[in-house]
Design an enzyme around this catalytic site. Structure first.
Site, PDB file in Angstrom:
ATOM      1  CB  THR A   1      -0.938   0.002   1.223  1.00  0.00           C
ATOM      2  OG1 THR A   1      -1.835  -1.112   1.130  1.00  0.00           O
ATOM      3  CG2 THR A   1      -1.745   1.293   1.297  1.00  0.00           C
TER       4      THR A   1
ATOM      5  CE  LYS B   1      -6.055  -3.849  -0.975  1.00  0.00           C
ATOM      6  NZ  LYS B   1      -4.706  -4.248  -0.549  1.00  0.00           N
TER       7      LYS B   1
END
Length: 223
Positions: free
Chosen positions: A15, A36
Site C-alpha cells: 500500500t 485496490k
C-alpha cells in the site's frame, strides 16, 4: 503504462509502495491513479485507498466514493474469499476488471494494488495470480528483509515465471526493521535469484519511513 503491485505476503508494504509510486509519477507530470482490487477489515471506505490519496496529496475522488477504485469492501479481516463468504457473497473478478478498464479510459497510468500474496484465492475458483495473468500487465513485487522473506520471494518468482507473467521489478522494503545481517543477506540472495528468473527486471529499495514521502528520492528507487 499500467502496473500491478503485489507482494510476497500480507503486510509487506504494497500500500505504501503503491502510494509512493503514484506520487512519484504525479510529481513527474504523469497522469496516474491508484486502485485496490478488494479490501477486508474496513467498511464504507478503503483504508488503503485513503492511504494512497494521502501520500499522493490528492483529495478523495468521485471514483473512490462510488467504489470504482476499490470494487469490494468487506468488514471481516481475512482472506478476501472468506471475508466475502461472511457476508454471503463472492468476489467476481470480472467486476474488478471492469473497474480497472474504466480507470484505464480515464488515466494514462493505473497502479493496481493486489491483495495478500500471489496464491490468495479471490473466490473458490480463482487465485490472484491467475487474475493477474488475465489482466496482462507487468508486476511490481514488494518484498522485505524480515525473516522468511527469502522463501516467500523465491516462491513468488517461481509462480510468476511459471505463469509467464512479466515482472517489471522488485521493491525491497526495509520496514519492518530486521536484523541488519539478515536484511543484507536476504537482499543478496534475492538479487541473485532475480537475475536467474528475470534478468532484465529492476531492483528497488525503500528505506524505513512513515506515511510521508518527504525527503525520499524516488528517482533512485530502481536500478
Amino acid at each position: 503504462m499500467n502496473y500491478i503491485v503485489t507482494a510476497i505476503d500480507t503486510d509487506a508494504g504494497k500500500t505504501i509502495v503503491t502510494g509512493l509510486l503514484a506520487k512519484y509519477m504525479l510529481d513527474k507530470g504523469d497522469d496516474v491513479i491508484s486502485m485496490k482490487m478488494a479490501q477486508t477489515g474496513c467498511v464504507e471506505r478503503s483504508d488503503d485507498i485513503e492511504m494512497h490519496r494521502k501520500i499522493m496529496d490528492m483529495p478523495w475522488q468521485d471514483l473512490d466514493e462510488d467504489g470504482t477504485s476499490c470494487p469490494y469492501l468487506f468488514p471481516f479481516p481475512a482472506s478476501p474469499h472468506l471475508s466475502a463468504q461472511m457476508v454471503d457473497t463472492e468476489i467476481n473478478p470480472a467486476k474488478i476488471k471492469t473497474a480497472y478498464q474504466t480507470l484505464q479510459k480515464q488515466y494514462s497510468n493505473v497502479l493496481l494494488e493486489g491483495v495478500g500474496g500471489l496464491m490468495v484465492p479471490l473466490n473458490p475458483r480463482t487465485l490472484l495470480v491467475d487474475f493477474i495473468k488475465e489482466l496482462n500487465a507487468p508486476v511490481i513485487l514488494v518484498t522485505s528483509g524480515r525473516l522468511g522473506s527469502i522463501n516467500h520471494t523465491l516462491l513468488s518468482l517461481e509462480v510468476l515465471k511459471s505463469k509467464g507473467i512479466p515482472l517489471y521489478g522488485i521493491i525491497y522494503n526495509h520496514y519492518p526493521v530486521s536484523d541488519p545481517l539478515i536484511t543484507k543477506d536476504s537482499a543478496k540472495i534475492i538479487k541473485q535469484h532475480l537475475l536467474c528468473y528475470y534478468p532484465d527486471a529492476l531492483w528497488g529499495e525503500v528505506p524505513e519511513l512513515n506515511t510521508s514521502n518527504k525527503g525520499l528520492q524516488l528517482e533512485n528507487w530502481f536500478v
